[in-house]
Design an enzyme around this catalytic site. Structure first.
Site, PDB file in Angstrom:
ATOM      1  N   TYR A  54       0.835  -1.198   0.000  1.00 38.96           N
ATOM      2  CA  TYR A  54       0.000   0.000   0.000  1.00 38.96           C
ATOM      3  C   TYR A  54       0.875   1.256   0.000  1.00 38.96           C
ATOM      4  CZ  TYR A  54      -3.510  -3.400   1.606  1.00 38.96           C
ATOM      5  OH  TYR A  54      -4.327  -4.492   1.738  1.00 38.96           O
ATOM      6  N   HIS A 138       0.489 -12.082   0.954  1.00 42.91           N
ATOM      7  CA  HIS A 138      -0.347 -11.109   0.243  1.00 42.91           C
ATOM      8  C   HIS A 138      -0.437 -11.426  -1.251  1.00 42.91           C
ATOM      9  CE1 HIS A 138      -1.374  -6.516  -0.136  1.00 42.91           C
ATOM     10  NE2 HIS A 138      -2.432  -7.303  -0.287  1.00 42.91           N
TER      11      HIS A 138
END
Length: 319
Positions: A54, A138
């Protein structure tokens, strides 16, 4: 490095997703980030999720700075592994990955044990913490999937057994990959993005059955399906999965809004609460950019949805 709390991990029902702190799609100002985290704490939110992906580290840095003033023992925090951050060209931006940040840092896939441990250590440094509670592998479906399952998950399990983290899991929008991960018997949690929502359940049916069978908890994210369920009045240009919503989904979302209205609540209220009806779902984490968004969602979290509304929705699913 201090050891995690040895007590069983209990996830709050609702959490704060910090992708927007990494400038997801557009810049989030420092003032907006300050206000969002402060409002989340004041609203009683005590689960925070972030990732190196992110904003290539920006979300982790911002979240860590803002949580520094709060007692560490009072909140749960998760981050992710699989993408190491390395120096980039610094000649453009990261918008191809969806983040409005410079490309002076880039991602490098690595689900090896060394890569997973390095990612964890570098996340702790960016967060300014000595420990996180949960590590998720992830988006393995977007990178070296087989390495993630055969090397990454055993590495995470060993880190949990060593006391470095309290729980490990996988975060993905791909229900099939998550089902494979659950069947390894190595993980505690999955973070399921957009596949078990008020609007969409079919893709995750087998996964959720396996989660119940293996006692794996689910953190549901992207419960608004990228915006289609985020407003009670569904506009013609609403987004679904980051693109234009097809006509049949617009129609279904409006039907669901009508059900909500008949029972005195809104479409987003239903969307926030729906996943928690499944026995495997432990928490719903919502991405929020501003204090206003946090307060609005916090109000939704406290609403009671009449049983008759769920009955009407269930009847519609059976058509």
């Amino acid at each position: 490095m201090t050891s995690p709390d040895p007590s069983p991990l209990v996830l709050p029902e609702f959490g704060f997703g910090a992708a927007q702190l990494g400038n997801l799609f557009r810049e989030t100002t420092e003032e907006e980030a300050d206000g969002a985290v402060r409002a989340a704490w004041e609203a009683g939110l005590r689960y925070f999720d972030t990732a190196p992906h992110y904003g290539v580290g920006l979300s982790e840095r911002r979240l860590g700075e803002r949580l520094a003033g709060y007692p560490r023992e009072e909140y749960v925090i998760s981050t992710k592994v699989g993408r190491l951050l390395r120096p980039g060209p610094g000649t453009g931006d990261d918008m191809d990955s969806g983040f409005a940040v410079p490309d002076d840092v880039v991602r490098q896939w690595d689900f090896s044990e060394a890569g997973v441990r390095r990612s964890h250590a570098e996340s702790l440094e960016r967060l300014g913490l000595t420990r996180v509670d949960i590590l998720f592998a992830h988006d393995p479906e977007e990178g070296p999937t087989e390495q993630a399952l055969s090397e990454g998950l055993p590495a995470l399990a060993r880190m949990r057994d060593e006391g470095l983290v309290r729980a490990v899991g996988v975060g993905s929008k791909d229900a099939d990959v998550l089902t494979r991960a659950v069947r390894t018997g190595l993980i505690d949690l999955v973070m399921l993005s957009g596949r078990y929502t008020l609007l969409e359940q079919d893709a995750s049916r087998e996964l959720l059955e396996e989660c119940v069978r293996h006692d794996v908890g689910v953190v549901a994210v992207s419960v608004f399906n990228s915006g289609l369920l985020a407003r009670h009045e569904v506009p013609d240009d609403a987004h679904y999965e980051y693109g234009d919503a097809p006509a049949h989904l617009l129609e279904r979302a409006r039907e669901l809004a009508g059900i909500a209205e008949r029972h005195g609540v809104t479409l987003p209220d239903l969307a926030v609460h729906f996943p928690l009806r499944h026995p495997a779902v432990r928490s719903v984490a919502l991405g929020m950019r501003t204090a206003e968004q946090v307060r609005s969602n916090a109000q939704r979290m406290t609403r009671t949805i009449p049983a008759a509304a769920w009955d009407e929705i269930q009847a519609g699913l059976g058509r």
